[in-house]
Design an enzyme around this catalytic site. Structure first.
Site, short mmCIF file in Angstrom:
data_model
loop_
_atom_site.label_atom_id
_atom_site.label_comp_id
_atom_site.label_asym_id
_atom_site.label_seq_id
_atom_site.Cartn_x
_atom_site.Cartn_y
_atom_site.Cartn_z
N ASP A 111 97.18 35.91 -60.11
CA ASP A 111 98.06 36.44 -61.16
C ASP A 111 99.39 35.70 -61.10
OD1 ASP A 111 96.04 38.27 -61.41
OD2 ASP A 111 97.29 40.04 -61.09
N HIS A 167 92.41 33.15 -55.11
CA HIS A 167 90.96 33.01 -55.13
C HIS A 167 90.55 31.60 -55.55
CE1 HIS A 167 90.33 37.54 -55.11
NE2 HIS A 167 91.63 37.42 -55.35
N SER A 255 105.65 33.16 -54.49
CA SER A 255 104.82 32.09 -53.97
C SER A 255 104.27 31.26 -55.12
CB SER A 255 103.65 32.67 -53.15
OG SER A 255 104.05 33.80 -52.42
#
Length: 293
Positions: A111, A167, A255
């Site tokens: 996200d 992911h 991040s």
């Protein structure tokens, strides 16, 4: 400078108000903050110290105000607020199984707010502040930089309110992660606008080479930032992974994840290219398609 991005679903222009905005402007835009405070704030021991604070049981008191102030949707989370054992336990929370659809093509690894460049060299036309960004600086590997000199590049910025697990964007066989860098500049647009080259050539980062079937090799590079004490891989190197399978997580703080891949194998979605050319990030979710095969 206002921080604005495009809501991909609604096409709306959204103004972002990051936590600690005033402090970030002081650190990255004020000569006093930049000269006296920033050299300390970017160091590893500060992020490690704060990371330990966020691991303590007493830090659970910070969760509810954080969720409330940033309007975080907890309906997707496996745990609810009263089940977390620390702020970090909440921060790198897992989603419920099936909470996200893994779409066709190349998907977003997490996200966040996305910028896409059909060639990595185009980054310099987006972040223009005198000092040029090069892949050799970023990868700290001359041969690897030569291999990816014409690669497409995606930069996914995770804000503190985002889901902080990342992911695999495509199936393949991942290498062990190679760690480089040591600093922890903020990855907020406030710092990127002024310190882009330093953020992406000094911050701690890990390079993972994903071997795919028929699409060549892809680089997946998580980048740490201020108050992120560590990058935490959760996959098994040299073992096949599925698209959407968890790769790792970040502890507290903003991040970034960078993707580099063969531009002849994937084509970025047109809306993402257009938004980037107009100097806007696009909000995307993990598993959402960002490029076609």
């Amino acid at each position: 400078m206002e921080i604005q991005f495009i809501n991909r679903a609604t096409k709306e222009l959204i103004t972002e108000r990051p936590p600690g905005e005033d402090l970030l402007r002081f650190l990255y835009g004020n000569p006093v903050g930049e000269a006296l405070v920033l050299p300390i704030a970017k160091r590893k021991f500060i992020s490690d110290w704060y990371g330990k604070k966020m691991d303590s049981p007493s830090s659970v008191s910070r969760i509810e105000p954080f969720v409330s102030s940033l309007n975080i949707d907890m309906s997707e989370s496996e745990k609810q607020i009263d089940e977390f054992t620390s702020f970090n336990d909440f921060f790198y929370r897992k989603l419920k199984p099936g909470a996200r659809k893994i779409e066709e093509g190349l998907v977003s690894p997490g996200d966040g707010k996305l910028l896409v460049f059909e060639k990595a060299s185009e980054v310099n036309s987006f972040f223009v502040k005198g000092e040029r960004f090069t892949l050799e600086q970023f990868l700290e590997d001359e041969k690897l930089a030569e291999q990816y000199k014409d690669a497409a590049m995606a930069i996914l910025r995770l804000a503190p309110n985002d889901y902080h697990r990342y992911h695999f964007p495509y199936p393949g066989i991942p290498s062990p992660c190679h760690e480089i860098g040591k600093d922890y500049y903020s990855v907020s647009p406030i710092s990127l606008e002024r310190k882009f080259t330093k953020v992406f050539t000094k911050n701690k980062r890990e390079i993972c080479r994903l071997k795919t079937a028929g699409k060549g090799e892809m680089l997946i590079i998580p980048v740490g930032a201020t108050m992120v004490g560590s990058l935490n891989s959760t996959f098994t190197p040299e073992s096949p992974v599925k698209k959407g399978e968890e790769m790792g997580y970040f502890a507290f703080g903003g991040s970034t994840i960078v993707l580099l891949f063969d531009s002849a194998k994937f084509t970025f979605d047109k809306d993402l290219i257009e938004n980037t050319r107009n100097h806007f990030e696009t909000a995307v979710r993990m598993g959402e398609k960002i490029a076609s095969e």
